[in-house]
Design an enzyme around this catalytic site. Sequence first.
Site, PDB file in Angstrom:
ATOM      1  N   ALA A   1      -2.011   0.778  16.021  1.00  0.00           N
ATOM      2  CA  ALA A   1      -1.276   1.814  15.284  1.00  0.00           C
ATOM      3  C   ALA A   1      -0.607   1.220  14.046  1.00  0.00           C
ATOM      4  O   ALA A   1       0.406   1.726  13.580  1.00  0.00           O
ATOM      5  CB  ALA A   1      -0.241   2.474  16.199  1.00  0.00           C
TER       6      ALA A   1
ATOM      7  N   LYS B   1       0.807  -1.229   0.000  1.00  0.00           N
ATOM      8  CA  LYS B   1       0.000   0.000   0.000  1.00  0.00           C
ATOM      9  C   LYS B   1       0.838   1.276   0.000  1.00  0.00           C
ATOM     10  O   LYS B   1       0.392   2.308  -0.496  1.00  0.00           O
ATOM     11  CB  LYS B   1      -0.958   0.001   1.199  1.00  0.00           C
ATOM     12  CG  LYS B   1      -2.116  -0.968   1.037  1.00  0.00           C
ATOM     13  CD  LYS B   1      -3.097  -0.827   2.181  1.00  0.00           C
ATOM     14  CE  LYS B   1      -4.293  -1.725   1.988  1.00  0.00           C
ATOM     15  NZ  LYS B   1      -5.367  -1.431   2.946  1.00  0.00           N
TER      16      LYS B   1
HETATM   17  P1  NAP Z   1      -0.559  -4.496  11.354  1.00  0.00           P
HETATM   18  O1  NAP Z   1      -0.139  -3.348  10.497  1.00  0.00           O
HETATM   19  O2  NAP Z   1       0.324  -5.676  11.472  1.00  0.00           O
HETATM   20  O3  NAP Z   1      -0.873  -3.914  12.828  1.00  0.00           O
HETATM   21  C1  NAP Z   1      -1.263  -4.779  13.858  1.00  0.00           C
HETATM   22  C2  NAP Z   1      -1.713  -3.978  15.069  1.00  0.00           C
HETATM   23  O4  NAP Z   1      -2.134  -4.907  16.067  1.00  0.00           O
HETATM   24  C3  NAP Z   1      -0.609  -3.156  15.710  1.00  0.00           C
HETATM   25  O5  NAP Z   1      -1.168  -2.038  16.330  1.00  0.00           O
HETATM   26  C4  NAP Z   1      -0.055  -4.142  16.747  1.00  0.00           C
HETATM   27  O6  NAP Z   1       0.598  -3.510  17.833  1.00  0.00           O
HETATM   28  C5  NAP Z   1      -1.333  -4.754  17.236  1.00  0.00           C
HETATM   29  N1  NAP Z   1      -1.096  -6.064  17.844  1.00  0.00           N
HETATM   30  C6  NAP Z   1      -0.785  -7.222  17.209  1.00  0.00           C
HETATM   31  N2  NAP Z   1      -0.653  -8.219  18.101  1.00  0.00           N
HETATM   32  C7  NAP Z   1      -0.866  -7.697  19.334  1.00  0.00           C
HETATM   33  C8  NAP Z   1      -0.893  -8.220  20.645  1.00  0.00           C
HETATM   34  N3  NAP Z   1      -0.666  -9.509  20.890  1.00  0.00           N
HETATM   35  N4  NAP Z   1      -1.187  -7.379  21.665  1.00  0.00           N
HETATM   36  C9  NAP Z   1      -1.453  -6.069  21.440  1.00  0.00           C
HETATM   37  N5  NAP Z   1      -1.439  -5.504  20.208  1.00  0.00           N
HETATM   38  C10 NAP Z   1      -1.161  -6.309  19.168  1.00  0.00           C
HETATM   39  O7  NAP Z   1      -1.957  -5.089  10.851  1.00  0.00           O
HETATM   40  P2  NAP Z   1      -3.134  -4.296  10.086  1.00  0.00           P
HETATM   41  O8  NAP Z   1      -2.913  -4.396   8.632  1.00  0.00           O
HETATM   42  O9  NAP Z   1      -3.264  -2.952  10.709  1.00  0.00           O
HETATM   43  O10 NAP Z   1      -4.393  -5.210  10.419  1.00  0.00           O
HETATM   44  C11 NAP Z   1      -4.992  -5.185  11.705  1.00  0.00           C
HETATM   45  C12 NAP Z   1      -6.366  -5.854  11.643  1.00  0.00           C
HETATM   46  O11 NAP Z   1      -7.241  -5.094  10.831  1.00  0.00           O
HETATM   47  C13 NAP Z   1      -6.333  -7.261  11.038  1.00  0.00           C
HETATM   48  O12 NAP Z   1      -7.149  -8.092  11.827  1.00  0.00           O
HETATM   49  C14 NAP Z   1      -6.962  -7.076   9.674  1.00  0.00           C
HETATM   50  O13 NAP Z   1      -7.688  -8.216   9.256  1.00  0.00           O
HETATM   51  C15 NAP Z   1      -7.942  -5.938   9.941  1.00  0.00           C
HETATM   52  N6  NAP Z   1      -8.251  -5.153   8.740  1.00  0.00           N
HETATM   53  C16 NAP Z   1      -9.563  -4.954   8.454  1.00  0.00           C
HETATM   54  C17 NAP Z   1      -9.902  -4.212   7.346  1.00  0.00           C
HETATM   55  C18 NAP Z   1     -11.351  -4.003   7.007  1.00  0.00           C
HETATM   56  O14 NAP Z   1     -11.632  -3.594   5.877  1.00  0.00           O
HETATM   57  N7  NAP Z   1     -12.249  -4.230   7.921  1.00  0.00           N
HETATM   58  C19 NAP Z   1      -8.911  -3.652   6.536  1.00  0.00           C
HETATM   59  C20 NAP Z   1      -7.577  -3.864   6.882  1.00  0.00           C
HETATM   60  C21 NAP Z   1      -7.257  -4.621   7.988  1.00  0.00           C
HETATM   61  P3  NAP Z   1       2.196  -3.184  17.758  1.00  0.00           P
HETATM   62  O15 NAP Z   1       2.298  -1.921  16.960  1.00  0.00           O
HETATM   63  O16 NAP Z   1       2.583  -3.035  19.170  1.00  0.00           O
HETATM   64  O17 NAP Z   1       2.844  -4.361  17.082  1.00  0.00           O
END
Ligand code: NAP
Length: 290
Positions: free
Chosen positions: A130, A69
């Site tokens: 974040a 992205k």
């Molecule tokens: P990402 O960039 O990898 O970010 C993951 C986030 O989750 C970070 O804030 C991370 O914290 C936190 N996290 C992960 N494991 C954790 C834990 N054990 N304890 C506390 N915090 C934790 O992932 P992303 O792309 O943002 O995706 C996040 C979610 O959004 C996924 O479930 C994805 O399926 C969903 N999503 C939904 C849509 C939609 O259209 N609805 C679109 C995109 C994504 P740290 O920064 O501390 O690592």
Amino acid sequence: MDVNTKLYGLMGHPVGHSVSPALQNELIRLYGLNAVYLAWDVETAGLEEAVKGGKSLGIGGFNVTVPHKKNVIPYLKDIDEAARKLGSVNTLKYTPEGYVGYNTDLPGLMRAFEYDGVSFEGRNAVLIGAGGAANAALGAILESGANRVLIINRTMERAEELKQRFEAYYPAVRMDCVSSQTAAVKLMREETDKWNVLQATSVGMYPDTEAAAVTEEAFYEMVDCGVDIIYNPEKTLFMKKVEAAGGTAYNGLKMLLFQGVRSFEIWNELKVDDKYTEQLLDIMRGAMKR
Ligand code: NAP
């Protein structure tokens, strides 16, 4: 399909779990277009060639997902305002001079808020997370007119980076970052009004459905409305906790739907009728791998 069939598709790595082909091909069917939407697993090393090849072949548009992205931006002719603000593109539209990049995650989430009757205008907002999804989530919260934002993330530096990206655009909004849940609860208690919360971490996503990023019960007592960006499962532990404390909760399926709908609208220069929303949600549910 014939000689005039237009081609669209998703580029990402991996793409095997994506529901975008099911959604986009249903939209193509509903609008009677001569087009098809596929998915391509493209690694970072092949991204530039994929974009160039797409242009040479006249591919009408792409959705771009993780991990491309941000790094697709140098290969584009131009990007729209939402993409510039977020530093992230999820939609490419063909022009003879090159692809133009758009971000439909932000307007998609705002349309999901509107559809569900969730308003951040003048509200205190909490963003949990974040990462990439939180980037669009914070954009949508701020664009919706939140009064104050509290970002809770396990890694403080990422929360601060996210805040810095947006504070110049929204100088009047107070934004705080915390990594501890206790500190978050303390800050939330400063306000007499309840909070609207957007859960944008991956915690609680299938198969780890018994987890929530925030476990403090006192937190949920101050939540009016909670939106989880996760869509699988359809009711996350976060949502259950919000509801158990008397709030209303929504999942991320409509965000996923409306970002795709907005891409389709950009490619085809039309407006998708809201009467199709429930039908499209069902198509996505059916396409989801569990
Ligand atoms: P990402 O960039 O990898 O970010 C993951 C986030 O989750 C970070 O804030 C991370 O914290 C936190 N996290 C992960 N494991 C954790 C834990 N054990 N304890 C506390 N915090 C934790 O992932 P992303 O792309 O943002 O995706 C996040 C979610 O959004 C996924 O479930 C994805 O399926 C969903 N999503 C939904 C849509 C939609 O259209 N609805 C679109 C995109 C994504 P740290 O920064 O501390 O690592």
